[in-house]
Each structure stands twice: as structure tokens, then as C-alpha cells.
Design a protein around this motif. Structure first.
Motif, PDB file in Angstrom:
ATOM      1  N   THR A  68       0.822  -1.213   0.000  1.00  0.00           N
ATOM      2  CA  THR A  68       0.000   0.000   0.000  1.00  0.00           C
ATOM      3  C   THR A  68       0.855   1.262   0.000  1.00  0.00           C
ATOM      4  OG1 THR A  68      -0.170   0.137   2.420  1.00  0.00           O
ATOM      5  CG2 THR A  68      -1.805  -1.213   1.265  1.00  0.00           C
ATOM      6  N   LYS A  69       2.168   1.090   0.183  1.00  0.00           N
ATOM      7  CA  LYS A  69       3.078   2.233   0.176  1.00  0.00           C
ATOM      8  C   LYS A  69       4.103   2.137  -0.947  1.00  0.00           C
ATOM      9  CE  LYS A  69       2.437   3.192   5.077  1.00  0.00           C
ATOM     10  NZ  LYS A  69       3.069   3.388   6.400  1.00  0.00           N
ATOM     11  N   VAL A  70       3.750   1.335  -1.953  1.00  0.00           N
ATOM     12  CA  VAL A  70       4.540   1.265  -3.184  1.00  0.00           C
ATOM     13  C   VAL A  70       3.722   1.925  -4.287  1.00  0.00           C
ATOM     14  CG1 VAL A  70       5.640  -0.211  -4.898  1.00  0.00           C
ATOM     15  CG2 VAL A  70       5.674  -0.873  -2.478  1.00  0.00           C
ATOM     16  N   TYR A  71       4.305   2.910  -4.957  1.00  0.00           N
ATOM     17  CA  TYR A  71       3.601   3.689  -5.970  1.00  0.00           C
ATOM     18  C   TYR A  71       4.293   3.541  -7.322  1.00  0.00           C
ATOM     19  CZ  TYR A  71       1.566   5.960  -1.868  1.00  0.00           C
ATOM     20  OH  TYR A  71       0.934   6.210  -0.676  1.00  0.00           O
ATOM     21  N   MET A  72       3.499   3.242  -8.338  1.00  0.00           N
ATOM     22  CA  MET A  72       3.986   3.264  -9.718  1.00  0.00           C
ATOM     23  C   MET A  72       3.447   4.518 -10.367  1.00  0.00           C
ATOM     24  SD  MET A  72       5.672   1.783 -12.206  1.00  0.00           S
ATOM     25  CE  MET A  72       5.947   2.879 -13.618  1.00  0.00           C
ATOM     26  N   ILE A  73       4.346   5.432 -10.731  1.00  0.00           N
ATOM     27  CA  ILE A  73       3.949   6.726 -11.287  1.00  0.00           C
ATOM     28  C   ILE A  73       4.234   6.718 -12.782  1.00  0.00           C
ATOM     29  CG2 ILE A  73       4.313   9.224 -11.206  1.00  0.00           C
ATOM     30  CD1 ILE A  73       5.604   7.519  -8.256  1.00  0.00           C
ATOM     31  N   GLY A  74       3.195   6.928 -13.588  1.00  0.00           N
ATOM     32  CA  GLY A  74       3.387   6.888 -15.028  1.00  0.00           C
ATOM     33  C   GLY A  74       2.310   7.635 -15.775  1.00  0.00           C
ATOM     34  N   ASP A  75       2.442   7.648 -17.097  1.00  0.00           N
ATOM     35  CA  ASP A  75       1.543   8.463 -17.916  1.00  0.00           C
ATOM     36  C   ASP A  75       0.735   7.656 -18.922  1.00  0.00           C
ATOM     37  OD1 ASP A  75       3.964   7.948 -19.388  1.00  0.00           O
ATOM     38  OD2 ASP A  75       3.319   9.462 -20.837  1.00  0.00           O
ATOM     39  N   THR A  76       0.785   6.316 -18.840  1.00  0.00           N
ATOM     40  CA  THR A  76       0.040   5.510 -19.808  1.00  0.00           C
ATOM     41  C   THR A  76      -0.688   4.350 -19.140  1.00  0.00           C
ATOM     42  OG1 THR A  76       1.816   3.923 -20.290  1.00  0.00           O
ATOM     43  CG2 THR A  76       1.799   5.985 -21.574  1.00  0.00           C
ATOM     44  N   PHE A  77      -1.575   3.752 -19.921  1.00  0.00           N
ATOM     45  CA  PHE A  77      -2.282   2.541 -19.504  1.00  0.00           C
ATOM     46  C   PHE A  77      -1.308   1.467 -19.039  1.00  0.00           C
ATOM     47  CE2 PHE A  77      -2.890  -1.715 -21.310  1.00  0.00           C
ATOM     48  CZ  PHE A  77      -3.905  -2.196 -20.499  1.00  0.00           C
ATOM     49  N   PHE A  78      -0.178   1.332 -19.733  1.00  0.00           N
ATOM     50  CA  PHE A  78       0.781   0.276 -19.409  1.00  0.00           C
ATOM     51  C   PHE A  78       1.268   0.393 -17.970  1.00  0.00           C
ATOM     52  CE2 PHE A  78       0.992   0.984 -23.952  1.00  0.00           C
ATOM     53  CZ  PHE A  78       0.829  -0.300 -24.440  1.00  0.00           C
ATOM     54  N   ASP A  79       1.510   1.613 -17.530  1.00  0.00           N
ATOM     55  CA  ASP A  79       1.978   1.841 -16.163  1.00  0.00           C
ATOM     56  C   ASP A  79       0.894   1.502 -15.146  1.00  0.00           C
ATOM     57  OD1 ASP A  79       4.455   3.045 -17.141  1.00  0.00           O
ATOM     58  OD2 ASP A  79       3.198   4.742 -17.705  1.00  0.00           O
ATOM     59  N   MET A  80      -0.328   1.952 -15.420  1.00  0.00           N
ATOM     60  CA  MET A  80      -1.414   1.738 -14.472  1.00  0.00           C
ATOM     61  C   MET A  80      -1.815   0.265 -14.400  1.00  0.00           C
ATOM     62  SD  MET A  80      -1.720   4.748 -13.285  1.00  0.00           S
ATOM     63  CE  MET A  80       0.052   4.863 -13.638  1.00  0.00           C
ATOM     64  N   GLN A  81      -1.826  -0.413 -15.539  1.00  0.00           N
ATOM     65  CA  GLN A  81      -2.186  -1.827 -15.533  1.00  0.00           C
ATOM     66  C   GLN A  81      -1.090  -2.668 -14.883  1.00  0.00           C
ATOM     67  OE1 GLN A  81      -5.233  -2.979 -16.513  1.00  0.00           O
ATOM     68  NE2 GLN A  81      -4.561  -4.892 -15.549  1.00  0.00           N
ATOM     69  N   SER A  82       0.158  -2.283 -15.106  1.00  0.00           N
ATOM     70  CA  SER A  82       1.269  -2.978 -14.455  1.00  0.00           C
ATOM     71  C   SER A  82       1.166  -2.835 -12.943  1.00  0.00           C
ATOM     72  CB  SER A  82       2.604  -2.418 -14.958  1.00  0.00           C
ATOM     73  OG  SER A  82       3.693  -3.144 -14.451  1.00  0.00           O
ATOM     74  N   ALA A  83       0.812  -1.636 -12.479  1.00  0.00           N
ATOM     75  CA  ALA A  83       0.624  -1.408 -11.042  1.00  0.00           C
ATOM     76  C   ALA A  83      -0.497  -2.287 -10.500  1.00  0.00           C
ATOM     77  CB  ALA A  83       0.320   0.068 -10.787  1.00  0.00           C
ATOM     78  N   LYS A  84      -1.594  -2.346 -11.235  1.00  0.00           N
ATOM     79  CA  LYS A  84      -2.723  -3.177 -10.802  1.00  0.00           C
ATOM     80  C   LYS A  84      -2.323  -4.645 -10.735  1.00  0.00           C
ATOM     81  CE  LYS A  84      -7.547  -4.226 -11.922  1.00  0.00           C
ATOM     82  NZ  LYS A  84      -8.679  -3.938 -12.853  1.00  0.00           N
ATOM     83  N   ASN A  85      -1.606  -5.108 -11.744  1.00  0.00           N
ATOM     84  CA  ASN A  85      -1.197  -6.510 -11.782  1.00  0.00           C
ATOM     85  C   ASN A  85      -0.208  -6.852 -10.668  1.00  0.00           C
ATOM     86  OD1 ASN A  85      -2.801  -7.001 -14.010  1.00  0.00           O
ATOM     87  ND2 ASN A  85      -1.160  -6.639 -15.485  1.00  0.00           N
ATOM     88  N   ALA A  86       0.587  -5.860 -10.259  1.00  0.00           N
ATOM     89  CA  ALA A  86       1.559  -6.069  -9.179  1.00  0.00           C
ATOM     90  C   ALA A  86       0.966  -5.769  -7.808  1.00  0.00           C
ATOM     91  CB  ALA A  86       2.787  -5.192  -9.414  1.00  0.00           C
ATOM     92  N   ASP A  87      -0.289  -5.315  -7.788  1.00  0.00           N
ATOM     93  CA  ASP A  87      -0.993  -5.000  -6.540  1.00  0.00           C
ATOM     94  C   ASP A  87      -0.305  -3.880  -5.769  1.00  0.00           C
ATOM     95  OD1 ASP A  87      -3.051  -5.221  -4.712  1.00  0.00           O
ATOM     96  OD2 ASP A  87      -2.047  -6.770  -3.525  1.00  0.00           O
ATOM     97  N   VAL A  88       0.104  -2.832  -6.513  1.00  0.00           N
ATOM     98  CA  VAL A  88       0.628  -1.624  -5.887  1.00  0.00           C
ATOM     99  C   VAL A  88      -0.230  -0.450  -6.350  1.00  0.00           C
ATOM    100  CG1 VAL A  88       2.959  -2.593  -5.777  1.00  0.00           C
ATOM    101  CG2 VAL A  88       2.322  -1.133  -7.717  1.00  0.00           C
ATOM    102  N   VAL A  89       0.054   0.739  -5.870  1.00  0.00           N
ATOM    103  CA  VAL A  89      -0.781   1.908  -6.161  1.00  0.00           C
ATOM    104  C   VAL A  89      -0.331   2.569  -7.464  1.00  0.00           C
ATOM    105  CG1 VAL A  89      -1.649   4.108  -5.304  1.00  0.00           C
ATOM    106  CG2 VAL A  89      -1.045   2.277  -3.683  1.00  0.00           C
ATOM    107  N   GLY A  90      -1.256   2.709  -8.409  1.00  0.00           N
ATOM    108  CA  GLY A  90      -0.958   3.392  -9.661  1.00  0.00           C
ATOM    109  C   GLY A  90      -1.298   4.867  -9.577  1.00  0.00           C
ATOM    110  N   ILE A  91      -0.326   5.714  -9.903  1.00  0.00           N
ATOM    111  CA  ILE A  91      -0.513   7.167  -9.884  1.00  0.00           C
ATOM    112  C   ILE A  91      -0.292   7.687 -11.300  1.00  0.00           C
ATOM    113  CG2 ILE A  91       0.348   9.374  -9.013  1.00  0.00           C
ATOM    114  CD1 ILE A  91      -0.968   7.819  -6.819  1.00  0.00           C
ATOM    115  N   GLY A  92      -1.327   8.269 -11.885  1.00  0.00           N
ATOM    116  CA  GLY A  92      -1.228   8.769 -13.245  1.00  0.00           C
ATOM    117  C   GLY A  92      -0.790  10.219 -13.305  1.00  0.00           C
ATOM    118  N   VAL A  93       0.096  10.505 -14.243  1.00  0.00           N
ATOM    119  CA  VAL A  93       0.497  11.878 -14.547  1.00  0.00           C
ATOM    120  C   VAL A  93       0.068  12.152 -15.984  1.00  0.00           C
ATOM    121  CG1 VAL A  93       2.411  13.490 -14.818  1.00  0.00           C
ATOM    122  CG2 VAL A  93       2.454  11.808 -12.965  1.00  0.00           C
TER     123      VAL A  93
END
Length: 213
Positions: free
Chosen positions: A158-183
């Protein structure tokens, strides 16, 4: 255990290498008889995909892909440092991050080019680990790149954040069960379809993360 772990995408999140990518892609394709001049906007929408998939989606035949990739990298290597810049607010926002945070990069660019770019831009020392497409068998949106970045670490998901600007970043975060932060960047205008947390720039995203308990 570090207080928080922040993993960043590179292109469109921390850096702008659009011109280097477009020029290298168009020149490599032209060598094989595919003229994409005037279709830069179309190519730009594919940035974030692995390079081989970009060529396939633009219609190059499968048997030419590996040669195109080699030629692309040859072109890119000549120009990428001169034609890659930090996005606005990146350096200033990084200077405000607590030392209790651990920072990494998870990118679909090769780790070789990623490290050279970050070194050239004076950012390399911020990161404990850089995971590129050549470090994994399955790139984003697979969970593998994020999990590779987290190898050997103790962490609270819950304290690991994946920060990115595309679907690939957000879906990767979801698949890894971490928090996706979109820019919100120039490559993917539909980030709100993939995460509840979308910010206008990196400064806003990092300010939000700093406020989370």
C-alpha cells in the motif's frame, strides 16, 4: 523498511524524448520502404509500447521487425542525449522528496539508454534501481517489471507507488498490486479509465503521495 517506494516510468513521466523517438522510428522505417513522414501523431500515440510492437502496429512485416529495431537503436544512439530533456518540475519536485523514500525507474526503454539519459540529465543518483525492457521477459503491462524492481526489498504494497503516464503503467501497477498514480502527459489522454489518481504534473502527483499516511 523504507517509508515509501516510488517507481517511475521514464518517457512522458520524467523525460521528453519524443523527437529522438520519432526521428529514429521514421528513419528506420524509411530504410525498409515505409515512409511515415506526416504520421508523427499516429506514432506518438504508440510511445509506451515495446518498440517491436510499435513497428508491428504501424504495419511493418514481421520478418523486418528485428532489422528495424537494430536500425532504430543505431539512429537513436546518435541523437538521444541531445534530444532528450527533463519535463518541467521534475528536478525541483525530486529535491523535496524525503530521504526516507526509495526511488526506482520501471521503463519500456532499454536500461542502457535509460541510465545514460538519467546520468546526462543529472538524475541518476536519485534511483536505487532501473528496470528496463531488457531486464524482463514480459514488459509492462505485466507485473514483472515492478516486481523485479522490488526484488530483495521489504515493503508494504500500500506504500509502493507506480507513477506513469500511460495505460501500461497503471495496468502494471494493478497486476503487481501496488498503487498506480497517473500523470497526465502527451501520450495517453484516457488515464482516468485506469486509475482513480490522475494529476496534471509530477509535482502534484508527488505532493499527493507525500500527504498519504
Amino acid at each position: 523498511m523504507k517509508e515509501k517506494i516510488l517507481l517511475f516510468d521514464l518517457d512522458g513521466t520524467l523525460i521528453d524524448s519524443t523527437q529522438a523517438i520519432l526521428e529514429s522510428f521514421i528513419n528506420a522505417s524509411l530504410f525498409f520502404g515505409f515512409n511515415f513522414k506526416g504520421r508523427e501523431q499516429e506514432i506518438q500515440t504508440l510511445i509506451g509500447y515495446p518498440l517491436r510492437e510499435m513497428f508491428i502496429k504501424m504495419g511493418l512485416p514481421q520478418e523486418k521487425i528485428e532489422e528495424c529495431v537494430k536500425l532504430y537503436r543505431s539512429n537513436y544512439e546518435r541523437i538521444y542525449l541531445q534530444k532528450t530533456i527533463l519535463l518541467p518540475k521534475v528536478m525541483d519536485s525530486f529535491k523535496t522528496l524525503p530521504s526516507s523514500y526509495l526511488l526506482g525507474v520501471v521503463t519500456s526503454k532499454s536500461s542502457f539508454f535509460s541510465k545514460k539519459i538519467l546520468e546526462n540529465l543529472g538524475m541518476i543518483n536519485y534511483f536505487f534501481r532501473i528496470v528496463g525492457i531488457d531486464d524482463v521477459s514480459e514488459p509492462k503491462p505485466s507485473a514483472e517489471p515492478i516486481l523485479r524492481a522490488l526484488e530483495g526489498l521489504e515493503y508494504d504494497r500500500t506504500k509502493v507507488y507506480m507513477i506513469g503516464d500511460t495505460f501500461f503503467d497503471m495496468q502494471s501497477a494493478k497486476n503487481a498490486d501496488v498503487v498506480g498514480i497517473g500523470v497526465q502527459g502527451r501520450y495517453d489522454k484516457n488515464l482516468r479509465e485506469y486509475t482513480d489518481f490522475v494529476f496534471e504534473d509530477i509535482q502534484q502527483a508527488l505532493d499527493y503521495i507525500k500527504c498519504q499516511l
